[in-house]
Enzyme design. Structure first.
Site, PDB file in Angstrom:
ATOM      1  N   LYS A  52       0.734  -1.205  -0.123  1.00 28.95           N
ATOM      2  CA  LYS A  52      -0.153  -0.129  -0.123  1.00 28.95           C
ATOM      3  C   LYS A  52       0.894   0.758  -0.610  1.00 28.95           C
ATOM      4  O   LYS A  52      -0.097   2.546  -0.616  1.00 28.95           O
ATOM      5  CB  LYS A  52      -1.144  -0.289   1.519  1.00 28.95           C
ATOM      6  CG  LYS A  52      -1.914  -1.405   1.262  1.00 28.95           C
ATOM      7  CD  LYS A  52      -3.221  -0.569   0.178  1.00 28.95           C
ATOM      8  CE  LYS A  52      -4.192  -1.543   0.384  1.00 28.95           C
ATOM      9  NZ  LYS A  52      -5.199  -0.768  -0.703  1.00 28.95           N
ATOM     10  N   SER A  77      -8.834   0.171   6.626  1.00 30.66           N
ATOM     11  CA  SER A  77      -8.535  -1.455   7.364  1.00 30.66           C
ATOM     12  C   SER A  77      -7.366  -1.826   8.189  1.00 30.66           C
ATOM     13  O   SER A  77      -7.828  -2.061   9.178  1.00 30.66           O
ATOM     14  CB  SER A  77      -9.397  -2.689   6.930  1.00 30.66           C
ATOM     15  OG  SER A  77      -8.119  -2.583   5.872  1.00 30.66           O
ATOM     16  N   ASN A  79      -3.414  -1.445   6.356  1.00 30.73           N
ATOM     17  CA  ASN A  79      -2.369  -1.496   5.159  1.00 30.73           C
ATOM     18  C   ASN A  79      -2.621   0.060   4.500  1.00 30.73           C
ATOM     19  O   ASN A  79      -1.544   0.801   4.844  1.00 30.73           O
ATOM     20  CB  ASN A  79      -1.845  -1.942   4.647  1.00 30.73           C
ATOM     21  CG  ASN A  79      -1.670  -4.099   5.837  1.00 30.73           C
ATOM     22  OD1 ASN A  79      -1.187  -3.282   6.692  1.00 30.73           O
ATOM     23  ND2 ASN A  79      -2.212  -4.826   4.970  1.00 30.73           N
ATOM     24  N   GLN A  82      -1.971   2.633   7.284  1.00 28.92           N
ATOM     25  CA  GLN A  82       0.018   3.263   7.563  1.00 28.92           C
ATOM     26  C   GLN A  82       0.235   3.960   6.335  1.00 28.92           C
ATOM     27  O   GLN A  82       1.628   4.492   7.293  1.00 28.92           O
ATOM     28  CB  GLN A  82       0.311   2.188   8.021  1.00 28.92           C
ATOM     29  CG  GLN A  82       0.016   1.212   9.477  1.00 28.92           C
ATOM     30  CD  GLN A  82       0.223  -0.379   9.712  1.00 28.92           C
ATOM     31  OE1 GLN A  82       1.589  -0.659  10.407  1.00 28.92           O
ATOM     32  NE2 GLN A  82      -0.905  -1.568   8.758  1.00 28.92           N
ATOM     33  N   TYR A 114       3.003   6.739  12.516  1.00 27.15           N
ATOM     34  CA  TYR A 114       3.690   7.462  11.934  1.00 27.15           C
ATOM     35  C   TYR A 114       2.570   9.253  11.847  1.00 27.15           C
ATOM     36  O   TYR A 114       3.202  10.390  10.962  1.00 27.15           O
ATOM     37  CB  TYR A 114       3.025   7.092  10.660  1.00 27.15           C
ATOM     38  CG  TYR A 114       3.973   5.414  10.500  1.00 27.15           C
ATOM     39  CD1 TYR A 114       5.392   5.582  10.980  1.00 27.15           C
ATOM     40  CD2 TYR A 114       2.804   4.933   9.903  1.00 27.15           C
ATOM     41  CE1 TYR A 114       5.969   4.685  10.061  1.00 27.15           C
ATOM     42  CE2 TYR A 114       3.788   3.828   9.957  1.00 27.15           C
ATOM     43  CZ  TYR A 114       5.099   3.207  10.377  1.00 27.15           C
ATOM     44  OH  TYR A 114       5.369   2.190   9.892  1.00 27.15           O
ATOM     45  N   GLY A 185      -7.061  -2.952  -6.106  1.00 28.30           N
ATOM     46  CA  GLY A 185      -6.164  -1.911  -6.950  1.00 28.30           C
ATOM     47  C   GLY A 185      -4.456  -3.285  -6.902  1.00 28.30           C
ATOM     48  O   GLY A 185      -4.486  -2.741  -8.295  1.00 28.30           O
ATOM     49  N   LEU A 186      -4.722  -3.346  -5.843  1.00 29.94           N
ATOM     50  CA  LEU A 186      -2.499  -4.214  -6.210  1.00 29.94           C
ATOM     51  C   LEU A 186      -2.866  -5.681  -7.668  1.00 29.94           C
ATOM     52  O   LEU A 186      -2.055  -5.058  -8.538  1.00 29.94           O
ATOM     53  CB  LEU A 186      -1.982  -5.232  -5.802  1.00 29.94           C
ATOM     54  CG  LEU A 186      -1.484  -5.644  -5.211  1.00 29.94           C
ATOM     55  CD1 LEU A 186       0.106  -5.295  -5.949  1.00 29.94           C
ATOM     56  CD2 LEU A 186      -1.121  -6.901  -3.662  1.00 29.94           C
ATOM     57  N   GLU A 207      -9.275 -14.681  -2.429  1.00 32.01           N
ATOM     58  CA  GLU A 207     -10.177 -13.698  -1.887  1.00 32.01           C
ATOM     59  C   GLU A 207      -9.871 -14.707  -0.690  1.00 32.01           C
ATOM     60  O   GLU A 207     -10.413 -16.074  -0.634  1.00 32.01           O
ATOM     61  CB  GLU A 207     -10.944 -13.121  -2.441  1.00 32.01           C
ATOM     62  CG  GLU A 207     -10.662 -12.308  -3.486  1.00 32.01           C
ATOM     63  CD  GLU A 207     -12.296 -12.425  -4.145  1.00 32.01           C
ATOM     64  OE1 GLU A 207     -12.350 -10.057  -4.004  1.00 32.01           O
ATOM     65  OE2 GLU A 207     -12.964 -12.771  -5.155  1.00 32.01           O
ATOM     66  N   ASP A 213     -15.390 -11.382  -3.491  1.00 32.59           N
ATOM     67  CA  ASP A 213     -16.851 -10.639  -4.786  1.00 32.59           C
ATOM     68  C   ASP A 213     -16.432 -10.720  -5.895  1.00 32.59           C
ATOM     69  O   ASP A 213     -16.915 -10.060  -6.817  1.00 32.59           O
ATOM     70  CB  ASP A 213     -17.090  -8.729  -4.143  1.00 32.59           C
ATOM     71  CG  ASP A 213     -15.481  -8.781  -3.290  1.00 32.59           C
ATOM     72  OD1 ASP A 213     -15.334  -9.041  -2.184  1.00 32.59           O
ATOM     73  OD2 ASP A 213     -15.472  -7.608  -3.825  1.00 32.59           O
ATOM     74  N   SER A 308       1.317 -10.094  -0.319  1.00 32.91           N
ATOM     75  CA  SER A 308       1.045  -8.208   0.398  1.00 32.91           C
ATOM     76  C   SER A 308       1.733  -7.876   1.092  1.00 32.91           C
ATOM     77  O   SER A 308       1.631  -5.840   1.487  1.00 32.91           O
ATOM     78  CB  SER A 308      -0.130  -8.431  -0.748  1.00 32.91           C
ATOM     79  OG  SER A 308      -1.233  -8.959   0.067  1.00 32.91           O
TER      80      SER A 308
END
Length: 320
Positions: A52, A77, A79, A82, A114, A185-186, A207, A213, A308
């Site tokens: 991410k 949620s 990642n 952060q 952070y 996205g990835l 998934e 989904d 990931s």
């Protein structure tokens, strides 16, 4: 759809000095076990412990000074939270991050570490997009979406440039690509670049069983939601449905989708710790779980598997 491999190459030229070039590794025991050649892309070793950081860094690098003088806001949620918090910290920006109360403690604590202000919400009674939009308007902040944004997708896709560079060094042409999928996205970014370089590669989303989904949407040819009462401990992959942009891209790129159970993921986290000596979070292990549990025929094939993320609470890791 104007999104292409060029978006990803442009993103990499912007962020390659800011991200970690994560390794692509293989393991003799796993290869012999499956009678195939598996290459694991270790994005759990990326800054902030997940891929991410690529998308967040790219998006923030594109925002004009006028647009971000009031800081940024994001919902996640964990990642993405952060990643945005750390990228904002590096750029001396104020960050407000909306996270579910049920997010792993390590992700909440790291986001605060952070320097971000964390706003916890109840997933059953509140909507994170509504909270984010409200803060965006009230504070004049730039909203950094977790996946349904071409700039974010292009940033995530830069992992594939590194994969290709490593494979070319070894003169390897892959047959399959398996990647975890939440909002998509990835896999949208990485599959776009891999398909450009290797037109014959077959890419699959992976998934959790109750959050499949993308798998079901690909089969139906339209976006389908997950059930409201669905449960999985793969906290990084619990998006309610595919993104509009990500689904368009993934419909063009993917052969289909696979899904795995929490039990299969648990066994995979243990095996990866024992064999690769790495810490992987549940969502980060689903693609490996699909390969290790014969969800697809991998015999005599060369397979890229995305790992990931590695942000798992130590108490859960010890329990597993």
């Amino acid at each position: 759809m104007t999104f292409s491999y060029k978006n990803i190459e442009n993103a990499y030229s912007r962020i390659k000095e800011l991200v970690v070039e994560t390794p692509l590794v293989t393991n003799d025991y796993i290869n012999k076990l499956l009678n195939s050649q598996i290459y694991f892309k270790l994005e759990n070793l990326q800054n902030t412990g997940s891929f991410k950081f690529r998308g967040a860094t790219h998006k923030i690098s594109l925002l004009s000074k006028g647009l971000i003088e009031n800081g940024v806001v994001a919902y996640s949620s964990g990642n993405h939270a952060q990643a945005v918090a750390f990228s904002a910290f590096q750029n001396n920006l104020s960050a407000k991050i909306i996270m579910p109360k049920t997010a792993p403690q390590i992700k909440i604590e790291n986001t605060k570490k952070y320097g971000a202000e964390v706003i916890l919400y109840d997933t059953y009674f509140q909507n994170r997009e509504e909270i984010g939009n409200e803060i965006q308007k009230k504070d004049g902040r730039a909203l950094i979406k977790p996946y349904d944004d071409e700039d974010i997708i292009a940033g995530q896709g830069t992992a594939a440039i590194e994969i290709v560079n490593d494979l070319k060094e070894q003169s390897i042409e892959p047959d399959l690509y398996l990647c975890c999928c939440g909002g998509g996205g990835l896999i949208a970014g990485t599959s776009t670049y891999l398909k450009y370089i290797y037109p014959n590669i077959k890419s699959y989303s992976v998934e959790p069983d109750e959050f499949d989904d993308t798998k079901r949407s690909l089969e139906a040819g339209k976006i389908l939601e997950n059930k409201k009462n669905a449960k999985s401990f793969c906290d990084a992959l619990l998006a309610p449905q595919p993104g509009n942009i990500t689904f368009q891209i993934n419909s063009n790129n993917l052969e289909g989708g696979l899904s795995v159970s929490d039990e299969e993921v648990t066994k995979t986290i243990i095996l990866l710790a024992e064999q690769l000596k790495i810490v992987v979070e549940p969502g980060g292990a689903v693609a490996a779980a699909a390969v290790l549990n014969n969800k697809i025929d991998v015999k005599n094939k060369r397979i890229i598997v995305m790992i990931s993320g590695g942000n798992i609470d130590l108490s859960l890791f010890n329990k597993l």
